[in-house]
Design an enzyme around this catalytic site. Structure first.
Site, PDB file in Angstrom:
ATOM      1  CG  ASP A 117     -56.220 -36.898 -26.360  1.00  0.00           C
ATOM      2  OD1 ASP A 117     -55.629 -36.148 -27.130  1.00  0.00           O
ATOM      3  OD2 ASP A 117     -56.164 -38.141 -26.426  1.00  0.00           O
TER       4      ASP A 117
ATOM      5  CG  HIS B 224     -69.602 -54.867 -39.073  1.00  0.00           C
ATOM      6  ND1 HIS B 224     -70.945 -55.200 -39.006  1.00  0.00           N
ATOM      7  CD2 HIS B 224     -68.992 -55.597 -38.104  1.00  0.00           C
ATOM      8  CE1 HIS B 224     -71.126 -56.094 -38.046  1.00  0.00           C
ATOM      9  NE2 HIS B 224     -69.960 -56.354 -37.481  1.00  0.00           N
TER      10      HIS B 224
END
Ligand SMILES: [Zn+2]
Length: 383
Positions: free
Chosen positions: A96, A365
């Site tokens: 960005d 996870h």
């Protein structure tokens, strides 16, 4: 290696605006919808590039321009041969412009000032004044060498009303033109790879300003379109409303990117259902770090998906003592390395003791869940 950027519509959902896009970059192909993990400081917290690939990431947001200017500095990245080599990520990458970081700094007052010429901030260590504007931002992004670079913009604050939104919009449009001018001098990175330039739609929460900004950005025929502003991803009902305003005028063949969306898996399902392709957010790894682990079932409903759980906010708060003897994985049907090998009781113990392994296992996870939701969305659209 194909040294070009190309995006195309693969398939549209039969009843929803959701779609699958194929994006070809010099560092590989990306199938959307796709979540981009955020490596703001040239690394993903607690995850290696291999962890990211194994958990389904085809593209990341690598090395933010502001942070890279501060440290290690552009000379170091250039000497390394660019961000792909520096951080060991060899697939597609977006970076960005630094616009959002200088906006965040400017809210703190004296640290950073934004005016018509750009942002001016003091280097936190050397004290030297750094000027970040559309020209220097694009030059820095050429050195970072990401496959997708962003036009320098001014993020719209949600507190300044219409006047502040209009100011940010005017500057963003002016800076877009100078960003394009700088990019077109040589559309390749410093290492010869073709870079795609995306423009950013601002306009805050004002429908006419959003539409005006979209028309201006679209007229420039850029490689892709981003929707930015403080509200995006932070206020999801408003984010959805803004997407609904803009979608009718967005072309089918260009990538659509909502900046900062992805607090929870459901947020991805919502924006993709409304026609968005890519998104990034620091939340999955930050949530993991704070003990907040995604938990739920990806269920099919009315031809689309939902992420549902009996837990609060579709998350488990692993610090709770109820997990101290819980031998189940975080989620039964997750499929990630953590859920395949470790119990909630073990993660609870690691978290309580502040042991490093916790941060690694929990981040795996949460990132895995975000990519799993994206995989399911692709499957259902392609079915
Ligand atoms: Zn898992």
């Amino acid at each position: 290696m194909n040294n070009h950027y190309h995006s195309e519509l693969v398939k549209k959902h039969p009843t929803l605006p959701a779609r699958v896009m194929r994006m070809q970059t010099p560092h590989g192909e990306v199938m959307t919808p796709h979540f981009m993990p955020v490596g703001t400081r040239a690394m993903l917290n607690y995850l290696t590039p291999e962890d990211l690939r194994q958990n389904g990431s085809q593209i990341i947001l690598g090395g933010n321009t502001y942070h890279m200017l501060v440290s290690p500095g552009m000379e170091v990245i250039q000497a390394a041969g660019g961000m792909h080599k520096f951080m060991g990520w060899h697939n597609a990458m977006l970076t960005d412009s630094g616009g959002f970081q200088v906006f965040s700094l400017s809210k703190k007052g004296s640290v950073c000032i934004i005016d018509d010429k750009g942002a001016h901030f003091k280097h936190p260590i050397t004290g030297k004044i750094i000027h970040l504007n559309s020209m220097t931002s694009i030059q820095a992004q050429k050195i970072i060498g990401a496959d997708i670079i962003m036009a320098f913009d001014q993020c719209t604050p949600e507190t300044g009303g219409r006047e502040a939104a209009l100011d940010a919009l005017d500057r963003t449009h002016r800076w877009l033109m100078t960003s394009i001018e700088e990019h077109e001098k040589n559309p390749n990175s410093a290492y010869g790879f073709r870079q795609a330039l995306f423009g950013i739609i601002q306009g805050g929460s004002f429908r006419d300003l959003r539409e005006q900004s979209a028309e201006f950005v679209l007229k420039q025929n850029l490689d892709g379109i981003a929707i930015g502003g403080e509200v995006i991803g932070f206020d999801m009902p408003k984010t959805m409303e803004i997407i609904e305003w803009l979608r009718p005028i967005l072309p089918d063949n260009k990538m659509r990117y909502t900046m900062g969306v992805g607090l929870d898996p459901q947020d991805l399902i919502d924006v993709v259902g409304a026609g968005i392709d890519i998104f990034d957010c620091v939340a999955p790894t930050r949530n993991a770090r704070h003990g907040s682990l995604y938990h739920g079932k990806i269920v099919e409903r009315d031809g689309w998906l939902a992420f549902e759980s009996e837990m609060d906010n579709t998350r488990i708060h692993i610090k709770k003592s109820i997990y101290s003897r819980d031998d189940q994985p975080i989620m039964d049907d997750c499929g990630c390395y953590t859920c395949n090998n470790f119990s909630r009781a073990y993660l609870h113990y690691l978290f309580k003791e502040g042991l490093i392994a916790y941060f690694h296992l929990s981040a795996i996870h949460n990132i895995h869940m975000m990519q799993k939701v994206c995989t399911k969305m692709r499957e259902i659209i392609l079915r």
